[in-house]
Motif scaffolding. Structure first.
Motif, short mmCIF file in Angstrom:
data_model
loop_
_atom_site.label_atom_id
_atom_site.label_comp_id
_atom_site.label_asym_id
_atom_site.label_seq_id
_atom_site.Cartn_x
_atom_site.Cartn_y
_atom_site.Cartn_z
N LEU A 52 -11.87 14.75 7.97
CA LEU A 52 -12.17 13.16 8.41
C LEU A 52 -10.48 12.34 8.64
O LEU A 52 -9.86 11.50 9.43
CB LEU A 52 -12.66 12.30 8.37
N LYS A 53 -10.19 12.72 7.09
CA LYS A 53 -8.15 11.87 7.47
C LYS A 53 -7.81 12.90 7.88
O LYS A 53 -6.28 12.10 8.90
CB LYS A 53 -7.68 12.70 5.54
N ASN A 54 -7.74 13.74 8.89
CA ASN A 54 -7.03 14.29 9.89
C ASN A 54 -7.74 14.11 11.22
O ASN A 54 -6.41 14.20 12.00
CB ASN A 54 -6.30 16.04 9.65
N LEU A 55 -8.38 13.65 11.56
CA LEU A 55 -8.89 13.27 12.30
C LEU A 55 -7.99 11.88 12.86
O LEU A 55 -7.80 11.63 14.75
CB LEU A 55 -10.52 12.90 12.79
N HIS A 56 -8.19 11.24 12.19
CA HIS A 56 -6.62 9.75 12.83
C HIS A 56 -5.98 9.22 11.87
O HIS A 56 -6.50 8.84 10.97
CB HIS A 56 -8.01 8.30 12.31
N VAL A 57 -5.34 9.72 13.16
CA VAL A 57 -3.78 9.83 12.22
C VAL A 57 -2.99 7.89 12.87
O VAL A 57 -3.22 7.98 13.88
CB VAL A 57 -2.78 11.15 12.49
N LEU A 58 -2.93 7.89 11.69
CA LEU A 58 -2.31 5.89 12.25
C LEU A 58 -0.80 6.07 13.07
O LEU A 58 -0.59 6.91 11.81
CB LEU A 58 -2.06 5.41 10.42
N ASP A 59 -0.36 5.33 13.55
CA ASP A 59 0.44 5.07 14.23
C ASP A 59 1.78 4.32 14.22
O ASP A 59 1.70 3.18 15.04
CB ASP A 59 0.05 5.13 15.86
N VAL A 60 1.44 4.46 12.53
CA VAL A 60 2.87 3.18 11.70
C VAL A 60 3.42 3.61 10.95
O VAL A 60 3.10 5.24 10.63
CB VAL A 60 1.75 2.22 11.17
N CYS A 61 4.86 3.05 10.57
CA CYS A 61 5.49 4.56 9.64
C CYS A 61 5.47 4.16 8.55
O CYS A 61 4.16 3.65 8.06
CB CYS A 61 6.86 2.88 9.43
N ASP A 62 5.65 5.04 7.96
CA ASP A 62 4.87 5.31 6.30
C ASP A 62 4.84 4.77 5.29
O ASP A 62 4.16 4.10 4.73
CB ASP A 62 5.88 6.72 6.09
N ALA A 63 6.43 3.32 5.97
CA ALA A 63 6.14 2.62 4.48
C ALA A 63 5.35 1.47 4.63
O ALA A 63 5.06 0.89 4.05
CB ALA A 63 7.65 1.41 4.13
N LEU A 64 4.44 0.85 6.10
CA LEU A 64 4.37 0.35 5.69
C LEU A 64 2.48 1.11 6.20
O LEU A 64 1.84 0.13 5.11
CB LEU A 64 4.00 -0.11 7.61
N LYS A 65 1.81 1.93 6.28
CA LYS A 65 0.77 2.68 5.09
C LYS A 65 0.64 2.64 4.44
O LYS A 65 -0.34 2.51 3.27
CB LYS A 65 0.87 4.41 6.09
N ASN A 66 2.26 2.68 3.45
CA ASN A 66 1.64 2.76 1.75
C ASN A 66 1.56 1.06 1.75
O ASN A 66 0.78 1.15 0.75
CB ASN A 66 3.18 3.22 1.42
N LEU A 67 1.91 0.32 1.76
CA LEU A 67 1.99 -1.25 1.84
C LEU A 67 0.26 -1.80 1.98
O LEU A 67 -0.27 -1.73 1.58
CB LEU A 67 3.03 -2.49 2.93
N PHE A 68 -0.09 -1.25 3.34
CA PHE A 68 -1.68 -1.34 3.82
C PHE A 68 -2.17 -0.30 2.75
O PHE A 68 -3.83 -1.08 2.36
CB PHE A 68 -1.92 -0.74 5.35
N LYS A 69 -1.76 0.46 2.33
CA LYS A 69 -2.92 1.61 1.72
C LYS A 69 -3.46 0.84 0.08
O LYS A 69 -4.34 0.65 -0.32
CB LYS A 69 -2.46 3.07 1.35
N ASN A 70 -2.22 -0.14 -0.40
CA ASN A 70 -2.14 -0.96 -1.35
C ASN A 70 -2.80 -2.35 -1.14
O ASN A 70 -3.86 -2.17 -2.05
CB ASN A 70 -0.62 -1.30 -2.35
N TRP A 71 -2.82 -2.90 0.24
CA TRP A 71 -3.90 -3.70 -0.14
C TRP A 71 -5.01 -3.54 0.31
O TRP A 71 -6.04 -3.75 -0.24
CB TRP A 71 -2.99 -4.53 1.65
N LYS A 72 -5.58 -2.64 1.42
CA LYS A 72 -7.26 -1.87 1.91
C LYS A 72 -7.62 -1.63 0.91
O LYS A 72 -8.98 -1.70 0.58
CB LYS A 72 -6.71 -0.89 2.24
N ASN A 73 -7.37 -1.11 -0.26
CA ASN A 73 -7.86 -0.20 -1.65
C ASN A 73 -8.12 -1.73 -2.71
O ASN A 73 -9.57 -1.51 -2.88
CB ASN A 73 -6.90 -0.12 -3.22
N LYS A 74 -7.78 -2.55 -2.49
CA LYS A 74 -8.07 -4.23 -2.92
C LYS A 74 -9.06 -5.32 -2.18
O LYS A 74 -10.38 -5.58 -3.21
CB LYS A 74 -6.82 -4.98 -3.61
N TRP A 75 -8.58 -5.08 -1.17
CA TRP A 75 -9.17 -6.19 -0.66
C TRP A 75 -10.65 -5.83 1.04
O TRP A 75 -11.12 -6.54 1.33
CB TRP A 75 -8.67 -7.30 0.61
N ASN A 76 -10.56 -4.43 0.52
CA ASN A 76 -11.51 -3.94 1.93
C ASN A 76 -13.24 -3.65 1.55
O ASN A 76 -13.27 -4.35 0.80
CB ASN A 76 -11.19 -2.28 2.45
#
Length: 89
Positions: free
Chosen positions: A25-49
């Motif tokens: 499932l991780k390969n089915l939807h690739v986010l179209d944003v830069c890697d630096a933003l993906k990392n920031l978002f991943k950290n935020w999402k783990n806390k607030w989703n």
């Protein structure tokens, strides 16, 4: 379904691998944003989703992130938002 190691250890004769066309499932939807933003978002999402106020917090995070990192102004934050859920796990 078994991995190769387990499948080959089963004493049932020959083992053949059948590709049934399923992908991760991780390969089915690739986010179209830069890697630096993906990392920031991943950290935020783990806390607030998965909270009732996830979307409100997300919009505040977007504003704060753009102020702190102006290079992200043109990034697709809507795509990031589409991965969020307000439903509890």
């Amino acid at each position: 379904m078994y991995d190769d190691g387990i499948a080959n250890s089963i004493p049932s004769g020959s083992v053949s691998k059948i590709d049934i066309g399923l992908n991760s499932l991780k390969n089915l939807h690739v986010l179209d944003v830069c890697d630096a933003l993906k990392n920031l978002f991943k950290n935020w999402k783990n806390k607030w989703n998965h909270r009732a106020d996830t979307m409100i917090r997300f919009h505040k995070w977007v504003e704060k992130t753009i102020k702190k990192y102006p290079q992200f102004v043109g990034e697709n934050f809507h795509e990031l938002q589409s991965t969020l859920s307000v439903e509890p796990k």
